[in-house]
Design a protein around this motif. Structure first.
Motif, PDB file in Angstrom:
ATOM      1  N   LEU A 240       0.845  -1.195   0.000  1.00  0.00           N
ATOM      2  CA  LEU A 240       0.000   0.000   0.000  1.00  0.00           C
ATOM      3  C   LEU A 240       0.879   1.242   0.000  1.00  0.00           C
ATOM      4  CD1 LEU A 240      -2.747  -1.044   2.590  1.00  0.00           C
ATOM      5  CD2 LEU A 240      -2.900  -1.057   0.096  1.00  0.00           C
ATOM      6  N   ASN A 241       0.827   1.987  -1.114  1.00  0.00           N
ATOM      7  CA  ASN A 241       1.618   3.207  -1.256  1.00  0.00           C
ATOM      8  C   ASN A 241       0.695   4.417  -1.279  1.00  0.00           C
ATOM      9  OD1 ASN A 241       4.127   1.771  -1.610  1.00  0.00           O
ATOM     10  ND2 ASN A 241       3.451   1.275  -3.676  1.00  0.00           N
TER      11      ASN A 241
ATOM     12  N   VAL B 192       3.414  -6.033   9.298  1.00  0.00           N
ATOM     13  CA  VAL B 192       4.131  -5.247   8.296  1.00  0.00           C
ATOM     14  C   VAL B 192       5.628  -5.520   8.403  1.00  0.00           C
ATOM     15  CG1 VAL B 192       4.334  -3.210   9.792  1.00  0.00           C
ATOM     16  CG2 VAL B 192       4.393  -2.942   7.309  1.00  0.00           C
TER      17      VAL B 192
ATOM     18  N   LYS C 234       4.153  -4.192   2.941  1.00  0.00           N
ATOM     19  CA  LYS C 234       4.826  -2.896   2.782  1.00  0.00           C
ATOM     20  C   LYS C 234       3.797  -1.785   2.813  1.00  0.00           C
ATOM     21  CE  LYS C 234       8.151  -0.527  -0.241  1.00  0.00           C
ATOM     22  NZ  LYS C 234       8.963  -0.655  -1.483  1.00  0.00           N
ATOM     23  N   LEU C 235       4.054  -0.752   3.615  1.00  0.00           N
ATOM     24  CA  LEU C 235       3.142   0.390   3.735  1.00  0.00           C
ATOM     25  C   LEU C 235       3.938   1.683   3.698  1.00  0.00           C
ATOM     26  CD1 LEU C 235       0.350   1.684   4.325  1.00  0.00           C
ATOM     27  CD2 LEU C 235       0.856   1.405   6.766  1.00  0.00           C
ATOM     28  N   HIS C 236       3.475   2.619   2.852  1.00  0.00           N
ATOM     29  CA  HIS C 236       4.071   3.955   2.769  1.00  0.00           C
ATOM     30  C   HIS C 236       2.995   4.972   3.086  1.00  0.00           C
ATOM     31  CE1 HIS C 236       6.325   7.221   0.223  1.00  0.00           C
ATOM     32  NE2 HIS C 236       6.174   7.554   1.494  1.00  0.00           N
ATOM     33  N   LEU C 237       3.169   5.717   4.200  1.00  0.00           N
ATOM     34  CA  LEU C 237       2.227   6.759   4.601  1.00  0.00           C
ATOM     35  C   LEU C 237       2.868   8.119   4.394  1.00  0.00           C
ATOM     36  CD1 LEU C 237       0.754   5.389   7.959  1.00  0.00           C
ATOM     37  CD2 LEU C 237      -0.414   5.528   5.762  1.00  0.00           C
TER      38      LEU C 237
ATOM     39  N   TYR D  69      -3.422   4.029  11.683  1.00  0.00           N
ATOM     40  CA  TYR D  69      -2.869   3.316  10.536  1.00  0.00           C
ATOM     41  C   TYR D  69      -1.578   2.587  10.918  1.00  0.00           C
ATOM     42  CZ  TYR D  69      -6.153   5.990   7.662  1.00  0.00           C
ATOM     43  OH  TYR D  69      -7.287   6.527   7.106  1.00  0.00           O
TER      44      TYR D  69
ATOM     45  N   ILE E   5      -0.078  -7.065   5.641  1.00  0.00           N
ATOM     46  CA  ILE E   5       0.504  -5.941   4.906  1.00  0.00           C
ATOM     47  C   ILE E   5       2.014  -6.119   4.910  1.00  0.00           C
ATOM     48  CG2 ILE E   5       0.861  -3.449   4.832  1.00  0.00           C
ATOM     49  CD1 ILE E   5      -1.836  -3.043   6.021  1.00  0.00           C
TER      50      ILE E   5
ATOM     51  N   LEU F 234       8.024  -0.414   6.432  1.00  0.00           N
ATOM     52  CA  LEU F 234       7.157   0.703   6.803  1.00  0.00           C
ATOM     53  C   LEU F 234       7.882   2.023   6.581  1.00  0.00           C
ATOM     54  CD1 LEU F 234       4.538   1.807   8.056  1.00  0.00           C
ATOM     55  CD2 LEU F 234       5.560   1.443  10.310  1.00  0.00           C
TER      56      LEU F 234
ATOM     57  N   ALA G   4      -1.019  -1.442  10.679  1.00  0.00           N
ATOM     58  CA  ALA G   4       0.083  -2.075   9.943  1.00  0.00           C
ATOM     59  C   ALA G   4       0.862  -3.026  10.836  1.00  0.00           C
ATOM     60  CB  ALA G   4       1.008  -1.005   9.371  1.00  0.00           C
TER      61      ALA G   4
END
Length: 423
Positions: A61-62, A112, A89-92, A103, A87, A115, A107
């Motif tokens: 999720l990017n 995750v 990979k997560l990019h906030l 969030y 998840i 991160l 994650a």
């Protein structure tokens, strides 16, 4: 015969129109969507019934935007996705303050591994506690310079950490306490605008990048470190012991981006690759020398002007680049003197790569260059930059660069090669 031809063409047409991507497994489609922003990934749901729910199990999720509409979209994604799916990979990139912590917790609870958080809001470091997290890139304002005191995390499997203060809070440096670096599996550490603790030990660390940081007075304990990058650092008075203590160091990059060159001794028994960059154009940078004592050095790259004393073995490759700036009559002679001074220390080089500005400086006054002694006694190849043909090199410049190595040859213009990389 005609009927057979028509059937053959129809078969080929069906093959061309076939949707092969939709026949891929969800895992492969997820890998393809991992390169897209989350908005584009979710929009693929309108393609067909096959794609309608693919995004709900997407482990990458990017979120690369932040505005009111995008914030509502993020809520939609986190609400409607398959909560059983993890998840990876997560990019906030920023978010509403009351959703930010939510969030991160989501994650972490979904295992995750990678991160990245770029936020205008601060949260406690313990919020990131995780047994699955392997890579953490954190950019936050931090509320005070001592924010990490008494606030630490538990990240037993973290291998990569990037810690950076938000740009608009650069009025003070973040004090990183030793407890924050108690990361047993860490192999890569990147710190920006931080003040390091007086002592810390990272036995597994192999790559360290420090930008606009203050080094401790005590020598670090990093026995496995192989790659070190220092950008605009506040150095202690004597740095020689620092490099000597890094017994595994192979690659060193020093960038004086916004500072003048200061006296520096680089003494390393096993250093192989060295890059030094000086960005400030001033005669004052010539007051101090950089002494390089590296018996195993093979590859050296210099960008900008500085005085250097080299004590080491034969160099395999030397890359010399100067600032791509207009030359004036007042600076030309100064630049020529600097080239002669630096080249006198690089006589053992086997392969010399020059940029176009260096060739132009040497060519501006051939009468002076003609009286210079060629320092290169071991040269095999001279690599010219793109845009410079061999025929354009004057005889005076050619004699200065190749006169000490009669068997050396000029390589046709080609892009300059960077012989080692930081990561």
């Amino acid at each position: 015969m005609e009927v057979s031809r028509i059937k053959y063409e129809q078969k080929n047409a069906r093959t061309v129109d076939e949707d092969r991507i939709s026949k891929l497994s969800d895992d492969l489609i997820h890998q393809i969507l991992s390169y897209l922003d989350a908005r584009l990934a979710v929009q693929t749901s309108v393609l067909s019934k096959r794609w309608k729910l693919v995004w709900t199990t997407l482990p990458f999720l990017n979120f690369n935007e932040y505005n009111f509409v995008y914030c509502k979209f993020m809520i939609h994604v986190f609400t409607r996705r398959d909560h059983i799916s993890g998840i990876l990979k997560l990019h906030l990139f920023r978010t509403n303050v009351w959703l930010f912590q939510k969030y991160i917790n989501y994650a972490v609870s979904h295992d995750v591994q990678h991160l990245t958080v770029e936020s205008d809001h601060h949260c406690s470091l313990s919020s990131f506690n995780s047994k699955t997290l392997k890579e953490l890139k954190l950019t936050m304002p931090f509320e005070s310079e001592d924010v990490t005191k008494g606030d630490c995390w538990s990240l037993p499997n973290l291998t990569t950490l990037h810690l950076k203060r938000s740009a608009y809070r650069f009025n003070y440096k973040l004090k990183v306490h030793e407890s924050c670096l108690n990361l047993p599996a860490l192999t890569t550490l990147d710190l920006t605008y931080c003040e390091l603790p007086e002592s810390f030990s990272l036995p597994m660390l192999t790559t360290l990048c420090l930008q606009w940081c203050t080094l401790p007075q005590k020598v670090w304990d990093l026995p496995a470190l192989r790659t070190l990058q220092l950008v605009d650092m506040v150095f202690p008075e004597d740095m020689s012991d620092y490099f000597l203590a890094l017994t595994s160091l192979r690659t060193l990059v020093i960038d004086f981006a916004l500072q003048y060159v200061r006296p520096l001794v680089i003494s390393s028994s096993h250093l192989v690759n060295l890059k030094i960059k000086v960005s400030i154009s001033s005669v004052y940078i010539l007051e101090h020398k950089i002494v390089v004592l590296a018996p195993k050095l093979c590859n050296f790259e210099a960008i900008g002007f500085f005085r250097m004393v080299y004590g080491g073995s034969e160099l395999e490759n030397a890359i010399i680049k100067f600032w791509d700036r207009p030359l004036s009559s007042t600076t030309l002679r100064h630049y020529q003197d600097m080239i002669e001074t630096m080249f006198s220390q690089l006589g053992s080089t086997k392969i010399l790569s020059l940029d176009l500005v260096t060739i132009q400086v040497l060519s501006q006054n051939p009468d002076i260059v003609a009286h210079w002694h060629c320092p290169f006694y071991n040269l095999k190849y001279l690599k010219l930059p793109r845009g410079c043909e061999e025929s354009s090199v004057s005889s005076a410049v050619r004699n200065y660069l190749l006169g000490g190595s009669p068997c050396a040859s000029i390589v046709k213009p080609m892009p300059q090669v960077f012989y080692f990389t930081l990561y």
